[in-house]
Design a protein around this motif. Structure first.
Motif, PDB file in Angstrom:
ATOM      1  N   ALA A  14       0.828  -1.196   0.000  1.00  0.00           N
ATOM      2  CA  ALA A  14       0.000   0.000   0.000  1.00  0.00           C
ATOM      3  C   ALA A  14       0.865   1.250   0.000  1.00  0.00           C
ATOM      4  CB  ALA A  14      -0.930  -0.005   1.214  1.00  0.00           C
ATOM      5  N   ALA A  15       0.455   2.234  -0.783  1.00  0.00           N
ATOM      6  CA  ALA A  15       1.230   3.467  -0.895  1.00  0.00           C
ATOM      7  C   ALA A  15       1.391   4.158   0.453  1.00  0.00           C
ATOM      8  CB  ALA A  15       0.563   4.413  -1.897  1.00  0.00           C
ATOM      9  N   GLY A  16       0.405   4.017   1.334  1.00  0.00           N
ATOM     10  CA  GLY A  16       0.496   4.653   2.644  1.00  0.00           C
ATOM     11  C   GLY A  16       1.679   4.165   3.454  1.00  0.00           C
ATOM     12  N   HIS A  17       1.999   2.875   3.358  1.00  0.00           N
ATOM     13  CA  HIS A  17       3.155   2.328   4.076  1.00  0.00           C
ATOM     14  C   HIS A  17       4.452   2.906   3.530  1.00  0.00           C
ATOM     15  CE1 HIS A  17       1.685  -1.023   6.711  1.00  0.00           C
ATOM     16  NE2 HIS A  17       0.595  -0.730   6.040  1.00  0.00           N
ATOM     17  N   VAL A  18       4.547   2.977   2.205  1.00  0.00           N
ATOM     18  CA  VAL A  18       5.749   3.527   1.592  1.00  0.00           C
ATOM     19  C   VAL A  18       5.885   5.010   1.930  1.00  0.00           C
ATOM     20  CG1 VAL A  18       6.976   3.908  -0.580  1.00  0.00           C
ATOM     21  CG2 VAL A  18       5.568   1.853  -0.284  1.00  0.00           C
ATOM     22  N   LEU A 113      -3.438  -7.399   3.075  1.00  0.00           N
ATOM     23  CA  LEU A 113      -3.985  -6.521   2.045  1.00  0.00           C
ATOM     24  C   LEU A 113      -3.068  -5.328   1.808  1.00  0.00           C
ATOM     25  CD1 LEU A 113      -7.711  -6.457   3.218  1.00  0.00           C
ATOM     26  CD2 LEU A 113      -6.781  -7.720   1.274  1.00  0.00           C
ATOM     27  N   ALA A 114      -2.359  -4.926   2.858  1.00  0.00           N
ATOM     28  CA  ALA A 114      -1.481  -3.764   2.751  1.00  0.00           C
ATOM     29  C   ALA A 114      -0.089  -4.138   2.256  1.00  0.00           C
ATOM     30  CB  ALA A 114      -1.370  -3.060   4.100  1.00  0.00           C
ATOM     31  N   VAL A 117       4.120  -9.163   0.810  1.00  0.00           N
ATOM     32  CA  VAL A 117       5.295 -10.015   1.031  1.00  0.00           C
ATOM     33  C   VAL A 117       5.437 -10.428   2.490  1.00  0.00           C
ATOM     34  CG1 VAL A 117       6.518  -8.984  -0.901  1.00  0.00           C
ATOM     35  CG2 VAL A 117       6.924  -8.132   1.407  1.00  0.00           C
ATOM     36  N   CYS A 118       4.570  -9.913   3.355  1.00  0.00           N
ATOM     37  CA  CYS A 118       4.621 -10.243   4.775  1.00  0.00           C
ATOM     38  C   CYS A 118       3.333 -10.915   5.212  1.00  0.00           C
ATOM     39  CB  CYS A 118       4.833  -8.992   5.630  1.00  0.00           C
ATOM     40  SG  CYS A 118       6.462  -8.265   5.467  1.00  0.00           S
ATOM     41  N   LYS A 119       3.458 -11.838   6.143  1.00  0.00           N
ATOM     42  CA  LYS A 119       2.299 -12.488   6.731  1.00  0.00           C
ATOM     43  C   LYS A 119       2.227 -12.092   8.201  1.00  0.00           C
ATOM     44  CE  LYS A 119       0.238 -16.997   7.727  1.00  0.00           C
ATOM     45  NZ  LYS A 119       0.416 -18.480   7.642  1.00  0.00           N
TER      46      LYS A 119
END
Length: 214
Positions: A14-18, A113-114, A117-119
């Motif tokens: 998600a762009a918000g994380h970046v 969803l965000a 590559v991570c669980k």
């Protein structure tokens, strides 16, 4: 990358994380031009809060952050400074759950969803609970970003449980870096490296504490 027929589909975040990490670098003094040059990110990708960004660009930015700032431990520094008001819809929804337990169950269920590559995970044992994030492929392990997220995770828990909240231990998937003594100064709890997943482990009685924002 996953192969679908003859096409390749990039995993995304998600762009918000970046944008959270991007803005932290800007606040530190790194210029937009420097960031775009090393990561191939573009302004329009970051401006759309509902957008998706290829994970490779985020990982590349994370790996270049120590060089951009001349600080190998920059992930630890930025993780303590960054705010998380715009962390994303999953955390907005989790903040409206009644208890810490319900919030962490919610995050574990939907956070993929965000970040593809991570669980995320949540486990509750007899004495301890564990909020975890597991990188499913070692090529996505990026120490500055893991440091950033670990500090942010601890900050989120303390926003609910109080600034005196102290985990029982913290786990990391990567090997101890050369500056591991800075980890001990930041986290001040037992640390475990080369683990199956990254995780914050704490006593389970915290799970029944009411969420302040339901």
């Amino acid at each position: 990358m996953w192969k679908i027929g003859n096409m390749k589909q990039s995993l995304t975040i998600a762009a918000g994380h970046v944008n959270r990490f991007f803005q932290s670098l800007i606040d530190w003094g790194v210029t937009e031009e420097q960031i775009f040059a090393v990561s191939n990110l573009k302004r329009d990708q970051l401006d759309n809060p509902d957008g998706r960004i290829p994970v490779e660009k985020y990982i590349k930015l994370g790996r270049m952050a120590p060089e951009l700032t001349h600080l190998p431990e920059i992930g630890l520094i930025l993780g303590q400074r960054a705010v998380f008001e715009c962390i994303g819809i999953v955390f907005h929804l989790a903040s409206n759950c009644n208890t810490v337990r319900e919030s962490l169950i919610h995050v574990a269920r939907y956070s993929n969803l965000a970040n593809e590559v991570c669980k995320a995970g949540f486990e509750e044992g007899k004495e301890f609970a564990e909020w975890s994030m597991q990188y499913m492929n070692s090529k996505y392990l990026c120490i500055p970003l893991i440091e950033f997220e670990a500090c942010q995770g601890l900050k989120i828990l303390r926003s609910v449980l109080g600034e005196d909240f102290k985990p029982a231990r913290i786990k990391f998937q990567h090997i101890p870096p050369d500056y591991v003594e800075k980890y001990h100064k930041v986290f001040k709890v037992p640390l475990l490296f080369e683990q199956e997943k990254c995780a914050i482990v704490f006593r389970k009685e915290y799970l029944d504490i009411p969420n302040p924002n339901p």
